[in-house]
Write an enzyme that holds these catalytic residues in place. Structure first.
Site, short mmCIF file in Angstrom:
data_model
loop_
_atom_site.label_atom_id
_atom_site.label_comp_id
_atom_site.label_asym_id
_atom_site.label_seq_id
_atom_site.Cartn_x
_atom_site.Cartn_y
_atom_site.Cartn_z
N PRO A 19 0.80 -1.23 0.00
CA PRO A 19 0.00 0.00 0.00
C PRO A 19 0.83 1.28 0.00
CG PRO A 19 -0.12 -1.11 2.13
CD PRO A 19 0.54 -2.06 1.17
N ASN A 20 0.33 2.23 -0.77
CA ASN A 20 0.87 3.60 -0.86
C ASN A 20 2.20 3.69 -1.62
OD1 ASN A 20 -1.29 4.86 0.64
ND2 ASN A 20 -0.47 3.77 2.42
N ARG A 27 5.10 11.09 -2.41
CA ARG A 27 4.77 10.75 -1.03
C ARG A 27 5.96 11.00 -0.10
NH1 ARG A 27 4.62 4.57 1.26
NH2 ARG A 27 3.92 5.11 3.35
N TYR A 32 11.07 9.08 1.53
CA TYR A 32 11.11 8.02 0.52
C TYR A 32 11.79 8.44 -0.80
CZ TYR A 32 7.80 5.87 3.72
OH TYR A 32 7.21 5.34 4.84
N ASN A 84 8.24 -5.32 -0.81
CA ASN A 84 8.08 -4.18 0.09
C ASN A 84 6.61 -4.16 0.46
OD1 ASN A 84 7.86 -1.83 1.51
ND2 ASN A 84 9.03 -0.58 0.06
N ALA A 87 3.05 -0.65 4.92
CA ALA A 87 2.55 -0.70 6.31
C ALA A 87 2.10 -2.11 6.71
CB ALA A 87 1.40 0.28 6.48
N GLU A 108 12.70 -9.19 2.13
CA GLU A 108 11.92 -8.03 2.60
C GLU A 108 12.70 -6.75 2.33
OE1 GLU A 108 11.03 -8.29 6.79
OE2 GLU A 108 10.41 -6.18 6.89
N HIS A 110 12.71 -2.36 2.39
CA HIS A 110 12.15 -1.05 2.75
C HIS A 110 13.09 0.03 2.25
CE1 HIS A 110 9.23 -3.06 5.23
NE2 HIS A 110 10.22 -3.78 5.72
N ARG A 117 12.85 4.73 12.92
CA ARG A 117 11.67 5.60 12.77
C ARG A 117 10.74 5.40 13.98
NH1 ARG A 117 9.16 5.09 7.02
NH2 ARG A 117 8.07 6.94 7.82
C1 DQA Z 1 8.20 1.29 3.95
C2 DQA Z 1 8.21 1.51 5.46
C3 DQA Z 1 6.83 1.27 6.05
O1 DQA Z 1 6.85 1.53 7.45
C4 DQA Z 1 5.82 2.20 5.42
O2 DQA Z 1 4.53 1.93 5.93
C5 DQA Z 1 5.84 2.17 3.95
C6 DQA Z 1 7.13 2.13 3.26
C7 DQA Z 1 9.56 1.64 3.30
O3 DQA Z 1 9.75 1.27 2.15
O4 DQA Z 1 10.39 2.32 3.92
O5 DQA Z 1 4.82 2.24 3.28
O6 DQA Z 1 7.95 -0.09 3.70
#
Ligand code: DQA
Length: 158
Positions: A19-20, A27, A32, A84, A87, A108, A110, A117
């Protein structure tokens, strides 16, 4: 693991974004960066091509169930998943169970360093069931994950 007629391992990689992550570029760029998801996917596609990866597919979804289904369907179709989970990383037991249920190794990813954070981001419920976690290197987190996946698939031939 499948081999081609030259005995070289076929490399099939699935890149999943949660998501997102479709909003990358605009964003919270201070966290990011300004690279869009399309840009990231193009970088990975090119690098995969240079490394003779046979298949690299991409899926982004804001829906947990769609990601669960993509992981389930990866069985037998892909040699590695780069994930990735956004959340969902922090609370999706459904994603964790899907990863556990399917014998395809997952890396995994990020962009940000989730360990420096907010407190709630420091927990990854998927970390115990993935091969490893790469975080904090922005777009390079994806590139490093791809390079590791390629190397692991190649090593499995020997
Ligand atoms: C994320 C870190 C997560 O905490 C966050 O909710 C994201 C992006 C990252 O790529 O740093 O959506 O996965």
């Amino acid at each position: 693991m499948q081999s081609n007629t030259d005995g070289v391992n076929v490399k099939r990689i699935l890149v999943l974004n949660g998501p997102n992550l479709n909003l990358l570029g605009t964003r919270e760029p201070e966290i990011y960066g300004r690279t869009t998801l399309n840009d990231i996917n193009e970088i990975l596609r090119q690098r995969a091509k240079d490394s003779e990866v046979d298949t690299i597919d991409f899926l982004q979804s804001n829906f947990e169930g769609e990601l669960v289904e993509a992981i389930q369907k990866a069985r037998g179709r892909y040699d590695f998943i780069l994930l990735n989970a956004g959340a969902f990383t922090h609370y999706s037991i459904a994603l964790r169970d899907a990863i556990s249920a399917v014998p395809v190794p997952v890396i995994e990813i990020h962009l940000s360093n989730i360990h420096r954070r907010e407190e709630f981001r420091r927990t990854s419920v998927i970390a115990p069931v993935v091969m490893g976690q790469i975080c904090g290197f922005g777009v390079d987190s994806y590139i490093a994950a791809l390079d590791i996946a390629i190397r692991k698939i190649q090593k499995d031939t020997k």
